[in-house]
Design a protein around this motif. Structure first.
Motif, PDB file in Angstrom:
ATOM      1  N   GLY A 168       0.813  -1.211   0.000  1.00 28.02           N
ATOM      2  CA  GLY A 168       0.000   0.000   0.000  1.00 28.02           C
ATOM      3  C   GLY A 168       0.840   1.252   0.000  1.00 28.02           C
ATOM      4  O   GLY A 168       2.044   1.219   0.269  1.00 28.02           O
ATOM      5  N   PRO A 169       0.223   2.391  -0.320  1.00 28.41           N
ATOM      6  CA  PRO A 169       0.927   3.672  -0.367  1.00 28.41           C
ATOM      7  C   PRO A 169       1.325   4.156   1.023  1.00 28.41           C
ATOM      8  O   PRO A 169       0.739   3.764   2.033  1.00 28.41           O
ATOM      9  CB  PRO A 169      -0.098   4.609  -1.004  1.00 28.41           C
ATOM     10  N   VAL A 170       2.328   5.013   1.059  1.00 32.61           N
ATOM     11  CA  VAL A 170       2.850   5.558   2.317  1.00 32.61           C
ATOM     12  C   VAL A 170       2.591   7.060   2.363  1.00 32.61           C
ATOM     13  O   VAL A 170       2.754   7.767   1.362  1.00 32.61           O
ATOM     14  CB  VAL A 170       4.361   5.274   2.437  1.00 32.61           C
ATOM     15  N   VAL A 171       2.165   7.534   3.534  1.00 33.27           N
ATOM     16  CA  VAL A 171       1.873   8.957   3.732  1.00 33.27           C
ATOM     17  C   VAL A 171       2.721   9.492   4.884  1.00 33.27           C
ATOM     18  O   VAL A 171       2.792   8.885   5.951  1.00 33.27           O
ATOM     19  CB  VAL A 171       0.375   9.180   4.041  1.00 33.27           C
TER      20      VAL A 171
ATOM     21  N   ILE B  61       2.883   6.628   7.838  1.00 30.19           N
ATOM     22  CA  ILE B  61       1.903   5.543   7.877  1.00 30.19           C
ATOM     23  C   ILE B  61       1.774   4.863   6.518  1.00 30.19           C
ATOM     24  O   ILE B  61       1.979   5.489   5.484  1.00 30.19           O
ATOM     25  CB  ILE B  61       0.513   6.029   8.351  1.00 30.19           C
ATOM     26  N   LYS B  62       1.465   3.583   6.544  1.00 37.07           N
ATOM     27  CA  LYS B  62       1.177   2.827   5.329  1.00 37.07           C
ATOM     28  C   LYS B  62      -0.320   2.536   5.296  1.00 37.07           C
ATOM     29  O   LYS B  62      -0.908   2.140   6.311  1.00 37.07           O
ATOM     30  CB  LYS B  62       1.955   1.505   5.303  1.00 37.07           C
ATOM     31  N   LEU B  63      -0.935   2.731   4.144  1.00 39.83           N
ATOM     32  CA  LEU B  63      -2.345   2.427   3.940  1.00 39.83           C
ATOM     33  C   LEU B  63      -2.473   1.052   3.292  1.00 39.83           C
ATOM     34  O   LEU B  63      -1.683   0.706   2.406  1.00 39.83           O
ATOM     35  CB  LEU B  63      -3.003   3.484   3.045  1.00 39.83           C
ATOM     36  N   TYR B  64      -3.449   0.274   3.721  1.00 44.56           N
ATOM     37  CA  TYR B  64      -3.627  -1.076   3.183  1.00 44.56           C
ATOM     38  C   TYR B  64      -4.356  -1.037   1.838  1.00 44.56           C
ATOM     39  O   TYR B  64      -5.364  -0.342   1.687  1.00 44.56           O
ATOM     40  CB  TYR B  64      -4.426  -1.938   4.159  1.00 44.56           C
ATOM     41  N   ASP B  65      -3.876  -1.845   0.908  1.00 45.17           N
ATOM     42  CA  ASP B  65      -4.520  -1.925  -0.406  1.00 45.17           C
ATOM     43  C   ASP B  65      -5.833  -2.702  -0.363  1.00 45.17           C
ATOM     44  O   ASP B  65      -6.670  -2.561  -1.269  1.00 45.17           O
ATOM     45  CB  ASP B  65      -3.575  -2.570  -1.418  1.00 45.17           C
ATOM     46  N   ASP B  66      -6.005  -3.551   0.658  1.00 50.24           N
ATOM     47  CA  ASP B  66      -7.237  -4.345   0.712  1.00 50.24           C
ATOM     48  C   ASP B  66      -8.364  -3.640   1.458  1.00 50.24           C
ATOM     49  O   ASP B  66      -9.393  -4.249   1.756  1.00 50.24           O
ATOM     50  CB  ASP B  66      -6.970  -5.735   1.304  1.00 50.24           C
ATOM     51  N   THR B  67      -8.183  -2.351   1.759  1.00 48.80           N
ATOM     52  CA  THR B  67      -9.286  -1.492   2.210  1.00 48.80           C
ATOM     53  C   THR B  67      -9.335  -0.297   1.252  1.00 48.80           C
ATOM     54  O   THR B  67      -9.063   0.837   1.634  1.00 48.80           O
ATOM     55  CB  THR B  67      -9.085  -1.026   3.669  1.00 48.80           C
ATOM     56  N   PRO B  68      -9.670  -0.555  -0.014  1.00 50.42           N
ATOM     57  CA  PRO B  68      -9.511   0.454  -1.070  1.00 50.42           C
ATOM     58  C   PRO B  68     -10.392   1.685  -0.912  1.00 50.42           C
ATOM     59  O   PRO B  68      -9.997   2.774  -1.341  1.00 50.42           O
ATOM     60  CB  PRO B  68      -9.860  -0.316  -2.345  1.00 50.42           C
ATOM     61  N   ILE B  69     -11.569   1.534  -0.338  1.00 47.53           N
ATOM     62  CA  ILE B  69     -12.450   2.701  -0.167  1.00 47.53           C
ATOM     63  C   ILE B  69     -11.794   3.707   0.770  1.00 47.53           C
ATOM     64  O   ILE B  69     -11.735   4.917   0.479  1.00 47.53           O
ATOM     65  CB  ILE B  69     -13.828   2.272   0.381  1.00 47.53           C
ATOM     66  N   HIS B  70     -11.292   3.210   1.892  1.00 45.57           N
ATOM     67  CA  HIS B  70     -10.637   4.087   2.863  1.00 45.57           C
ATOM     68  C   HIS B  70      -9.301   4.598   2.333  1.00 45.57           C
ATOM     69  O   HIS B  70      -8.961   5.774   2.516  1.00 45.57           O
ATOM     70  CB  HIS B  70     -10.436   3.346   4.185  1.00 45.57           C
TER      71      HIS B  70
ATOM     72  N   GLU C 162      -1.286   1.321   9.133  1.00 42.10           N
ATOM     73  CA  GLU C 162      -0.469   1.191  10.337  1.00 42.10           C
ATOM     74  C   GLU C 162       0.702   2.160  10.269  1.00 42.10           C
ATOM     75  O   GLU C 162       1.110   2.598   9.184  1.00 42.10           O
ATOM     76  CB  GLU C 162       0.040  -0.232  10.504  1.00 42.10           C
ATOM     77  N   VAL C 163       1.247   2.485  11.428  1.00 40.08           N
ATOM     78  CA  VAL C 163       2.397   3.381  11.509  1.00 40.08           C
ATOM     79  C   VAL C 163       3.665   2.603  11.168  1.00 40.08           C
ATOM     80  O   VAL C 163       3.921   1.543  11.730  1.00 40.08           O
ATOM     81  CB  VAL C 163       2.518   3.991  12.924  1.00 40.08           C
ATOM     82  N   LEU C 164       4.442   3.136  10.228  1.00 42.13           N
ATOM     83  CA  LEU C 164       5.737   2.537   9.875  1.00 42.13           C
ATOM     84  C   LEU C 164       6.853   3.105  10.738  1.00 42.13           C
ATOM     85  O   LEU C 164       7.784   2.402  11.118  1.00 42.13           O
ATOM     86  CB  LEU C 164       6.049   2.788   8.399  1.00 42.13           C
ATOM     87  N   SER C 165       6.776   4.390  11.028  1.00 44.51           N
ATOM     88  CA  SER C 165       7.752   5.036  11.898  1.00 44.51           C
ATOM     89  C   SER C 165       7.099   6.278  12.508  1.00 44.51           C
ATOM     90  O   SER C 165       6.139   6.827  11.952  1.00 44.51           O
ATOM     91  CB  SER C 165       9.014   5.432  11.131  1.00 44.51           C
ATOM     92  N   GLY C 166       7.617   6.696  13.651  1.00 42.11           N
ATOM     93  CA  GLY C 166       7.082   7.887  14.295  1.00 42.11           C
ATOM     94  C   GLY C 166       6.184   7.605  15.481  1.00 42.11           C
ATOM     95  O   GLY C 166       5.469   8.502  15.941  1.00 42.11           O
TER      96      GLY C 166
END
Length: 269
Positions: A26-29, A40-49, A235-239
């Motif tokens: 998933g993409p990272v923000v 944070i990383k966003l999950y690809d299997d919750t595409p609406i969110h 989920e949070v990747l760092s921070g």
């Protein structure tokens, strides 16, 4: 010797691939706050969110919003656009887009572990479909739990789910129940009740908490009582050190920090 080194290289590569496979795609923000940065990383299997979040980030929707609700050993919440210009007396938490998001609850695949990112929402009484807020989200801090606590919590969650399902069945069969009540047919009423209980147990089976989730809650912590009720979409990747700073600020009325903690900007990597 060369054969041993080659074997070790293969094993290392395989273990690296396994570790990479365990990281959700998933993409990272990047989130820049007044107390530090969070990635944070966003999950690809919750595409609406995922898609809604990315859209808002790119529009600058979150730039300037406050962490308006902070509860130590639980979570930190943000995303209310009304908080951008709010004075210290304003009650926050109701703002957001004019739409809600269809729930994408994927427990036990995604759960409320330490560092989970999930969508806020209104309660079940007003929102039985558990639709998410269009913008508000929270980051889990939580706490560690013992095994007996987790087992007890899982049992209570099961009973709550079965009670809610049974209630819906009663509503669905209310005409039949009303007819039997008017007839005073106690035996038929009891038979109907047992039939609905049986249907409830079949559709809401007892599913013990998976061992790996239990271990995570025991060793790293989280908020397991929210599992299955809210959409976890990242989920949070760092921070998490920044998240810890936020959760430890002094709060006042409605769990709002007494000194503003603000998102300065967000950017999609």
């Amino acid at each position: 010797m060369k054969r041993i080194l080659f074997t070790l290289m293969i094993l290392f590569a395989m273990s690296s691939m396994k570790a990479q496979d365990s990281v959700p795609a998933g993409p990272v923000v990047d989130i820049k706050t007044t107390l530090g940065d969070i990635k944070i990383k966003l999950y690809d299997d919750t595409p609406i969110h995922r898609d809604n979040f990315l859209k808002l980030v790119k529009e600058g929707y979150y730039d300037g919003v406050l962490f308006h609700r902070v509860i130590k050993d639980f979570m930190v919440q943000t995303g209310d656009p009304d908080s951008k210009q709010a004075d210290s007396t304003a009650m926050l938490g109701e703002g957001g887009p004019t739409y809600e998001l269809t729930a994408e609850i994927q427990y036990p695949k995604h759960y409320h572990k330490y560092g989970a990112v999930a969508a806020a929402r209104t309660g079940d009484d007003f929102n039985p479909e558990r639709k998410s807020s269009g913008s508000q989200f929270y980051i889990v801090t939580g706490r560690k739990f013992g095994e007996q606590q987790l087992d007890g919590m899982a049992y209570r969650q099961l009973m709550d789910l079965r009670q809610a399902y049974f209630k819906q069945l009663c509503i669905k069969n209310r005409d039949k129940i009303k007819e039997l009540q008017e007839k005073g047919d106690k035996e038929a009423l009891e038979a109907c009740r047992m039939e609905l209980i049986k249907e409830t147990e079949a559709n809401v089976p007892d599913a013990p908490m998976p061992d790996h989730i239990k271990k995570t809650y025991m060793e790293k912590g989280g908020t397991p009582h929210l599992d299955g009720a809210y959409t976890v979409f990242g989920e949070v990747l760092s921070g998490m050190d920044t998240v810890e700073k936020i959760q430890n600020v002094e709060t006042g009325r409605a769990d709002r920090p007494k000194q503003d903690v603000r998102i300065i900007s967000m950017k999609v990597e």
